[in-house]
Design an enzyme around this catalytic site. Structure first.
Site, mmCIF file in Angstrom:
data_model
loop_
_atom_site.group_PDB
_atom_site.id
_atom_site.type_symbol
_atom_site.label_atom_id
_atom_site.label_comp_id
_atom_site.label_asym_id
_atom_site.label_seq_id
_atom_site.Cartn_x
_atom_site.Cartn_y
_atom_site.Cartn_z
ATOM 1 N N THR A 119 12.897 9.095 22.273
ATOM 2 C CA THR A 119 14.177 8.717 22.878
ATOM 3 C C THR A 119 14.708 7.475 22.178
ATOM 4 O O THR A 119 14.078 6.418 22.235
ATOM 5 C CB THR A 119 13.984 8.446 24.380
ATOM 6 O OG1 THR A 119 13.472 9.639 24.968
ATOM 7 C CG2 THR A 119 15.289 8.063 25.051
ATOM 8 N N ASN A 206 18.520 11.402 31.596
ATOM 9 C CA ASN A 206 17.532 10.581 32.298
ATOM 10 C C ASN A 206 18.197 9.600 33.255
ATOM 11 O O ASN A 206 17.749 9.409 34.385
ATOM 12 C CB ASN A 206 16.691 9.803 31.284
ATOM 13 C CG ASN A 206 15.415 10.534 30.949
ATOM 14 O OD1 ASN A 206 15.214 11.667 31.395
ATOM 15 N ND2 ASN A 206 14.559 9.924 30.173
ATOM 16 N N LEU A 248 16.058 14.683 44.972
ATOM 17 C CA LEU A 248 16.682 14.089 46.163
ATOM 18 C C LEU A 248 15.619 13.531 47.094
ATOM 19 O O LEU A 248 15.881 13.321 48.268
ATOM 20 C CB LEU A 248 17.513 15.146 46.904
ATOM 21 C CG LEU A 248 18.835 15.572 46.264
ATOM 22 C CD1 LEU A 248 19.525 16.614 47.134
ATOM 23 C CD2 LEU A 248 19.766 14.389 46.047
ATOM 24 N N ALA A 250 13.729 10.736 48.693
ATOM 25 C CA ALA A 250 13.786 9.285 48.858
ATOM 26 C C ALA A 250 12.366 8.733 48.824
ATOM 27 O O ALA A 250 11.409 9.420 49.174
ATOM 28 C CB ALA A 250 14.440 8.957 50.199
ATOM 29 N N CYS A 258 9.892 6.544 31.443
ATOM 30 C CA CYS A 258 11.240 6.887 30.975
ATOM 31 C C CYS A 258 12.383 6.269 31.772
ATOM 32 O O CYS A 258 13.190 5.530 31.221
ATOM 33 C CB CYS A 258 11.395 8.403 30.953
ATOM 34 S SG CYS A 258 10.341 9.165 29.729
HETATM 35 C C1 UDX Z 1 11.276 11.883 33.590
HETATM 36 C C2 UDX Z 1 12.218 13.086 33.495
HETATM 37 O O1 UDX Z 1 12.026 13.936 34.624
HETATM 38 C C3 UDX Z 1 11.984 13.836 32.196
HETATM 39 O O2 UDX Z 1 12.934 14.879 32.067
HETATM 40 C C4 UDX Z 1 12.134 12.873 31.028
HETATM 41 O O3 UDX Z 1 11.903 13.513 29.796
HETATM 42 C C5 UDX Z 1 11.193 11.701 31.198
HETATM 43 O O4 UDX Z 1 11.420 11.070 32.456
HETATM 44 P P1 UDX Z 1 8.749 11.502 34.348
HETATM 45 O O5 UDX Z 1 9.015 10.047 34.219
HETATM 46 O O6 UDX Z 1 7.507 12.029 33.764
HETATM 47 O O7 UDX Z 1 9.948 12.351 33.704
HETATM 48 O O8 UDX Z 1 8.677 11.871 35.893
HETATM 49 P P2 UDX Z 1 9.646 12.400 37.036
HETATM 50 O O9 UDX Z 1 8.955 13.510 37.700
HETATM 51 O O10 UDX Z 1 10.998 12.638 36.563
HETATM 52 O O11 UDX Z 1 9.632 11.163 38.052
HETATM 53 C C6 UDX Z 1 10.058 9.874 37.669
HETATM 54 C C7 UDX Z 1 10.009 8.948 38.839
HETATM 55 O O12 UDX Z 1 11.017 9.276 39.789
HETATM 56 C C8 UDX Z 1 8.686 8.984 39.611
HETATM 57 O O13 UDX Z 1 8.303 7.678 39.955
HETATM 58 C C9 UDX Z 1 8.999 9.776 40.860
HETATM 59 O O14 UDX Z 1 8.207 9.410 41.960
HETATM 60 C C10 UDX Z 1 10.455 9.392 41.087
HETATM 61 N N1 UDX Z 1 11.205 10.402 41.833
HETATM 62 C C11 UDX Z 1 11.444 11.627 41.302
HETATM 63 C C12 UDX Z 1 11.696 10.087 43.096
HETATM 64 O O15 UDX Z 1 11.505 8.974 43.595
HETATM 65 N N2 UDX Z 1 12.414 11.038 43.768
HETATM 66 C C13 UDX Z 1 12.666 12.270 43.267
HETATM 67 O O16 UDX Z 1 13.328 13.052 43.931
HETATM 68 C C14 UDX Z 1 12.161 12.572 41.992
#
Ligand code: UDX
Length: 433
Positions: A119, A206, A248, A250, A258
């Site tokens: 990225t 992202n 969605l 919370a 990322c």
């Molecule tokens: C993310 C993107 O999903 C991915 O497409 C990109 O390439 C890299 O970043 P990742 O960081 O591995 O991936 O995890 P992800 O499952 O997206 O969750 C990221 C954070 O958001 C986590 O801490 C998760 O707990 C939080 N999250 C996710 C929430 O708090 N609520 C949600 O509804 C979804």
């Protein structure tokens, strides 16, 4: 095709293994000898579902080496999948990307396409091309293409093999044709753009997801004030196909390698162009506050944490990964330790990494005891924080909370039904309910 991949982290290694799975011959390059030795022995340095199995299944098509010259000299396509960590000012550190480009320029003896998968800020592909032109040793054509990844940790292999889309940022028909050949075995839709748009698609995607989470977290905070339930609210929102029902949930904020980095990087980039990207700035601010939300709630029950035994369930930034980067546990545990609490911690796979991070942090690590099960960590605790929704936590027999000295549970991931916890007679605080 003969492919080389620079970097054996989440992006590089997963890309390499998935390309081997589709029949390509792939050489993985990393300068870290320990990692390469581990990979050569068939072990993955990262915990990622199916990765090690596929590594072993396709061992004859996968090579791991520190010898970049040999790996790059006759590759048809070279992916750059190295890290772009955050610098102190929030911008992306591109040292490893540029270093890889130099090594490719010094080594390539055959025309090839250099594909930036890391990225990177918009315009970086142009700089990579300039480095390749300036530093190349042999009379070869080295074209640059952008091909961002959208893999999430824990599901990285399936996210790559069954990607929602494959974005090809190219400046020539030749680069497009070669990359389409690389991805011929994949069934995902392919979008072809120019390089800058491809670079932007990654950040925009992202940051949009990060924004969505921060928005929902703010709505959750408001739900608490007005007596609404965030899970009902998001169920209602998610039924609208324009909104969608994903991302969605919370909670106590997003972490990982990322979202935190890419929101700050885009904010920095906008500033650099004399533009303030207000929405992304707000997402960052909301997330910082959300991470300490449970601590504030806990102070309703204890003025200070001094002398308390605090059970902490979940250390990683999300389940199914051993990654701790920007995990809420890293913000909360040091505060609890500073105030004199003893931590009884449990995590399914993140303990070793947590110990490493804590050793470097300036806090009293003697007061952390690690347990093999969540049940043991809860026993006799004055308070419990849930930071990660591991399946083991969600599957707990709720009666286990009765083994706490005081059953006060602060759940940052809404793991349990509020009604059931009420029936149990414990104090249960979650997010937005
Ligand atoms: C993310 C993107 O999903 C991915 O497409 C990109 O390439 C890299 O970043 P990742 O960081 O591995 O991936 O995890 P992800 O499952 O997206 O969750 C990221 C954070 O958001 C986590 O801490 C998760 O707990 C939080 N999250 C996710 C929430 O708090 N609520 C949600 O509804 C979804």
């Amino acid at each position: 095709m003969k492919i080389a991949v620079a970097g054996t982290g989440y992006v590089g290694l997963v890309t390499a293994v998935c390309l081997a799975h589709k029949g390509h011959t792939v050489t993985c390059v990393d300068l870290n000898e320990t990692k390469i030795k581990m990979l050569q022995s068939g072990k993955s340095p990262i915990y990622e579902k199916d990765l090690e199995d596929l590594m072993q299944q396709h061992a004859e098509r996968l090579t791991y080496t520190t010898d970049y010259q040999n790996a790059y000299k006759d590759a048809e396509v070279i992916f750059i999948g190295v890290g772009t960590p955050e610098k102190k000012d929030g911008s992306a550190n591109l040292t490893y990307v540029y270093e890889s480009a130099k090594q490719i320029a010094q080594s390539a003896e055959k025309n090839c396409i250099v594909v930036v998968k890391s990225t990177v800020p918009i315009g970086t592909n142009d700089k990579v091309e300039a480095i390749l032109q300036k530093e190349k040793v042999h009379d070869v054509t080295l074209e640059v293409a952008s091909n961002p990844e959208f893999l999430a940790q824990g599901t990285a292999v399936s996210d790559t093999l069954y990607a929602s889309r494959i974005v090809l940022g190219v400046e020539s028909e030749h680069a497009e044709a070669v990359l389409k050949e690389v991805y011929a075995g994949f069934e995902s839709p392919i979008l072809v753009t120019n390089r800058r748009s491809a670079e932007m698609i990654k950040y925009a995607s992202n940051d949009f997801l990060a924004l969505k989470i921060s928005y929902v977290n703010e709505i959750a905070n408001l739900c608490e004030l007005v007596g609404a339930d965030i899970q009902d609210v998001t169920a209602g929102m998610g039924l609208d196909p324009r909104i969608g029902n994903q991302f969605l949930n919370a909670g106590i904020g997003y972490g990982g390698s990322c979202f935190p980095k890419d929101t700050k990087a885009l904010h920095w980039l906008a500033n650099f162009h004399d533009y303030e990207i207000k929405t992304v700035k707000a997402a960052i601010e909301v997330n910082e506050l959300q991470k300490i939300k449970l601590l504030k709630k806990a102070r309703k029950y204890y003025e200070s944490f001094d002398g308390l035994t605090v059970a902490v369930l979940g250390l990683t930034f999300k389940p199914d990964t051993d990654d701790l980067r920007e995990a809420p546990s890293l913000v909360n545990v040091p505060i609890l330790l500073d105030e004199g609490a003893t931590i009884h911690a449990w995590d399914a796979v993140g303990v070793e990494n947590f110990q490493k991070v804590m050793e470097k942090a300036d806090c009293n690590t003697n007061n952390i005891v690690y347990y093999a099960t969540p049940e043991e960590a809860l026993n006799d605790a004055d308070l419990c924080f849930i930071f990660t929704e591991w399946a083991d936590v969600k599957a707990l027999d709720l009666q286990v909370f009765q083994t706490m000295k005081k059953a006060i549970i602060l759940d940052g991931r809404n793991c349990f039904e509020t009604e059931k916890m009420k029936e149990l007679g414990v104090i249960y605080e979650s997010i937005g309910r």
